[in-house]
Write a protein that holds these residues in place. Structure first.
Motif, PDB file in Angstrom:
ATOM      1  N   VAL A  93      -7.684  -2.706 131.738  1.00  0.00           N
ATOM      2  CA  VAL A  93      -8.191  -1.845 130.675  1.00  0.00           C
ATOM      3  C   VAL A  93      -9.621  -1.498 131.054  1.00  0.00           C
ATOM      4  N   VAL A  94      -9.970  -0.219 130.978  1.00  0.00           N
ATOM      5  CA  VAL A  94     -11.312   0.234 131.329  1.00  0.00           C
ATOM      6  C   VAL A  94     -11.938   0.900 130.103  1.00  0.00           C
ATOM      7  N   ILE A  95     -13.164   0.458 129.793  1.00  0.00           N
ATOM      8  CA  ILE A  95     -13.913   1.022 128.681  1.00  0.00           C
ATOM      9  C   ILE A  95     -15.231   1.555 129.247  1.00  0.00           C
ATOM     10  N   PRO A  96     -15.307   2.859 129.515  1.00  0.00           N
ATOM     11  CA  PRO A  96     -16.570   3.425 130.003  1.00  0.00           C
ATOM     12  C   PRO A  96     -17.589   3.508 128.861  1.00  0.00           C
ATOM     13  N   GLN A  97     -18.827   3.678 129.193  1.00  0.00           N
ATOM     14  CA  GLN A  97     -19.895   3.835 128.206  1.00  0.00           C
ATOM     15  C   GLN A  97     -19.920   2.668 127.215  1.00  0.00           C
ATOM     16  N   ALA A  98     -19.851   1.461 127.757  1.00  0.00           N
ATOM     17  CA  ALA A  98     -19.788   0.269 126.906  1.00  0.00           C
ATOM     18  C   ALA A  98     -20.995  -0.639 127.102  1.00  0.00           C
ATOM     19  N   SER A  99     -22.121  -0.061 127.462  1.00  0.00           N
ATOM     20  CA  SER A  99     -23.308  -0.868 127.744  1.00  0.00           C
ATOM     21  C   SER A  99     -23.840  -1.595 126.508  1.00  0.00           C
ATOM     22  N   THR A 100     -23.514  -1.122 125.320  1.00  0.00           N
ATOM     23  CA  THR A 100     -24.029  -1.756 124.105  1.00  0.00           C
ATOM     24  C   THR A 100     -23.087  -2.804 123.511  1.00  0.00           C
ATOM     25  N   VAL A 101     -21.922  -2.996 124.112  1.00  0.00           N
ATOM     26  CA  VAL A 101     -20.990  -4.007 123.604  1.00  0.00           C
ATOM     27  C   VAL A 101     -21.546  -5.389 123.967  1.00  0.00           C
ATOM     28  N   PRO A 102     -21.767  -6.259 122.970  1.00  0.00           N
ATOM     29  CA  PRO A 102     -22.377  -7.557 123.263  1.00  0.00           C
ATOM     30  C   PRO A 102     -21.420  -8.506 123.987  1.00  0.00           C
ATOM     31  N   VAL A 103     -21.996  -9.373 124.808  1.00  0.00           N
ATOM     32  CA  VAL A 103     -21.213 -10.414 125.470  1.00  0.00           C
ATOM     33  C   VAL A 103     -20.567 -11.272 124.379  1.00  0.00           C
ATOM     34  N   ASP A 104     -19.356 -11.730 124.619  1.00  0.00           N
ATOM     35  CA  ASP A 104     -18.529 -12.511 123.687  1.00  0.00           C
ATOM     36  C   ASP A 104     -17.905 -11.670 122.574  1.00  0.00           C
ATOM     37  N   ALA A 105     -18.071 -10.342 122.597  1.00  0.00           N
ATOM     38  CA  ALA A 105     -17.413  -9.491 121.602  1.00  0.00           C
ATOM     39  C   ALA A 105     -15.901  -9.560 121.816  1.00  0.00           C
ATOM     40  N   PRO A 106     -15.137  -9.725 120.749  1.00  0.00           N
ATOM     41  CA  PRO A 106     -13.683  -9.714 120.911  1.00  0.00           C
ATOM     42  C   PRO A 106     -13.179  -8.301 121.191  1.00  0.00           C
ATOM     43  N   ILE A 107     -12.262  -8.206 122.144  1.00  0.00           N
ATOM     44  CA  ILE A 107     -11.610  -6.940 122.476  1.00  0.00           C
ATOM     45  C   ILE A 107     -10.116  -7.181 122.337  1.00  0.00           C
ATOM     46  N   ILE A 108      -9.485  -6.391 121.495  1.00  0.00           N
ATOM     47  CA  ILE A 108      -8.066  -6.577 121.194  1.00  0.00           C
ATOM     48  C   ILE A 108      -7.326  -5.290 121.533  1.00  0.00           C
ATOM     49  N   LEU A 109      -6.302  -5.431 122.356  1.00  0.00           N
ATOM     50  CA  LEU A 109      -5.434  -4.298 122.694  1.00  0.00           C
ATOM     51  C   LEU A 109      -4.088  -4.508 122.011  1.00  0.00           C
ATOM     52  N   VAL A 110      -3.661  -3.508 121.246  1.00  0.00           N
ATOM     53  CA  VAL A 110      -2.362  -3.540 120.583  1.00  0.00           C
ATOM     54  C   VAL A 110      -1.488  -2.486 121.244  1.00  0.00           C
ATOM     55  N   VAL A 111      -0.308  -2.895 121.672  1.00  0.00           N
ATOM     56  CA  VAL A 111       0.648  -1.981 122.292  1.00  0.00           C
ATOM     57  C   VAL A 111       1.823  -1.840 121.340  1.00  0.00           C
ATOM     58  N   ASN A 112       2.045  -0.628 120.856  1.00  0.00           N
ATOM     59  CA  ASN A 112       3.150  -0.327 119.942  1.00  0.00           C
ATOM     60  C   ASN A 112       4.166   0.538 120.663  1.00  0.00           C
ATOM     61  N   ASN A 113       5.372   0.025 120.818  1.00  0.00           N
ATOM     62  CA  ASN A 113       6.471   0.801 121.380  1.00  0.00           C
ATOM     63  C   ASN A 113       7.587   0.855 120.348  1.00  0.00           C
ATOM     64  N   PHE A 114       8.370   1.895 120.413  1.00  0.00           N
ATOM     65  CA  PHE A 114       9.502   2.041 119.504  1.00  0.00           C
ATOM     66  C   PHE A 114      10.784   2.187 120.310  1.00  0.00           C
ATOM     67  N   ALA A 115      11.846   1.558 119.832  1.00  0.00           N
ATOM     68  CA  ALA A 115      13.168   1.675 120.450  1.00  0.00           C
ATOM     69  C   ALA A 115      14.125   2.173 119.359  1.00  0.00           C
ATOM     70  N   PRO A 116      14.006   3.452 118.979  1.00  0.00           N
ATOM     71  CA  PRO A 116      14.773   3.948 117.843  1.00  0.00           C
ATOM     72  C   PRO A 116      16.280   4.012 118.119  1.00  0.00           C
ATOM     73  N   THR A 117      17.013   3.733 117.077  1.00  0.00           N
ATOM     74  CA  THR A 117      18.473   3.871 117.132  1.00  0.00           C
ATOM     75  C   THR A 117      18.918   4.652 115.904  1.00  0.00           C
ATOM     76  N   SER A 118      19.944   5.474 116.077  1.00  0.00           N
ATOM     77  CA  SER A 118      20.488   6.253 114.979  1.00  0.00           C
ATOM     78  C   SER A 118      21.999   6.093 114.943  1.00  0.00           C
ATOM     79  N   THR A 119      22.529   6.047 113.753  1.00  0.00           N
ATOM     80  CA  THR A 119      23.974   6.037 113.582  1.00  0.00           C
ATOM     81  C   THR A 119      24.334   7.103 112.560  1.00  0.00           C
ATOM     82  N   SER A 120      25.436   7.780 112.806  1.00  0.00           N
ATOM     83  CA  SER A 120      25.906   8.826 111.896  1.00  0.00           C
ATOM     84  C   SER A 120      27.329   8.521 111.487  1.00  0.00           C
ATOM     85  N   THR A 121      27.613   8.771 110.211  1.00  0.00           N
ATOM     86  CA  THR A 121      28.958   8.621 109.681  1.00  0.00           C
ATOM     87  C   THR A 121      29.319   9.921 108.979  1.00  0.00           C
TER      88      THR A 121
END
Length: 126
Positions: A93-121
């Motif tokens: 993960v690359v975060i440009p322009q992050a010179s002001t982010v303090p050391v020990d700051a938490p960085i959290i990445l959330v990945v959301n994927n969908f596996a949609p299914t459909s059924t028709s009657t």
């Protein structure tokens, strides 16, 4: 001779059910000074912890084409998607322009994927 005319009435009803089936992965990291170079933070995937607190040993899960998205939080603040990149293979993960982010700051990445299914009657009644 008598002619009889019959009229047949048919009705069809189609019911469709769609489930989105979200698949969510969360990755956690505390900023180390050695991950920053020239104001850019580059975090290798193996520096993250997963949601269970285990070290990531391979690449991060990536988003499915047209069926997922990332969310990145730096020090608790959601970042605009144009302010960071996740490599195509999930290796960093690359975060440009992050010179002001303090050391020990938490960085959290959330990945959301969908596996949609459909059924028709379809029900036809006469």
């Amino acid at each position: 001779m008598a002619t009889e005319l019959f009229k047949l009435v048919m009705s069809a009803v189609t019911t469709t059910t769609t489930d989105t089936n979200p698949e969510v992965e969360k990755y956690f990291y505390k900023l180390r000074e050695d991950e920053r170079s020239g104001g850019t933070i580059t975090i290798p995937s193996t520096q993250f912890m997963d949601d269970s607190g285990n070290a990531v040993t391979g690449n991060l899960t990536t988003v499915a084409t047209d069926n997922g998205y990332y969310l990145l939080f730096v020090n608790g603040v959601l970042q605009q998607s144009g302010l960071y990149t996740v490599s195509a293979d999930g290796s960093q993960v690359v975060i440009p322009q992050a010179s002001t982010v303090p050391v020990d700051a938490p960085i959290i990445l959330v990945v959301n994927n969908f596996a949609p299914t459909s059924t028709s009657t379809t029900t036809v009644t006469t």
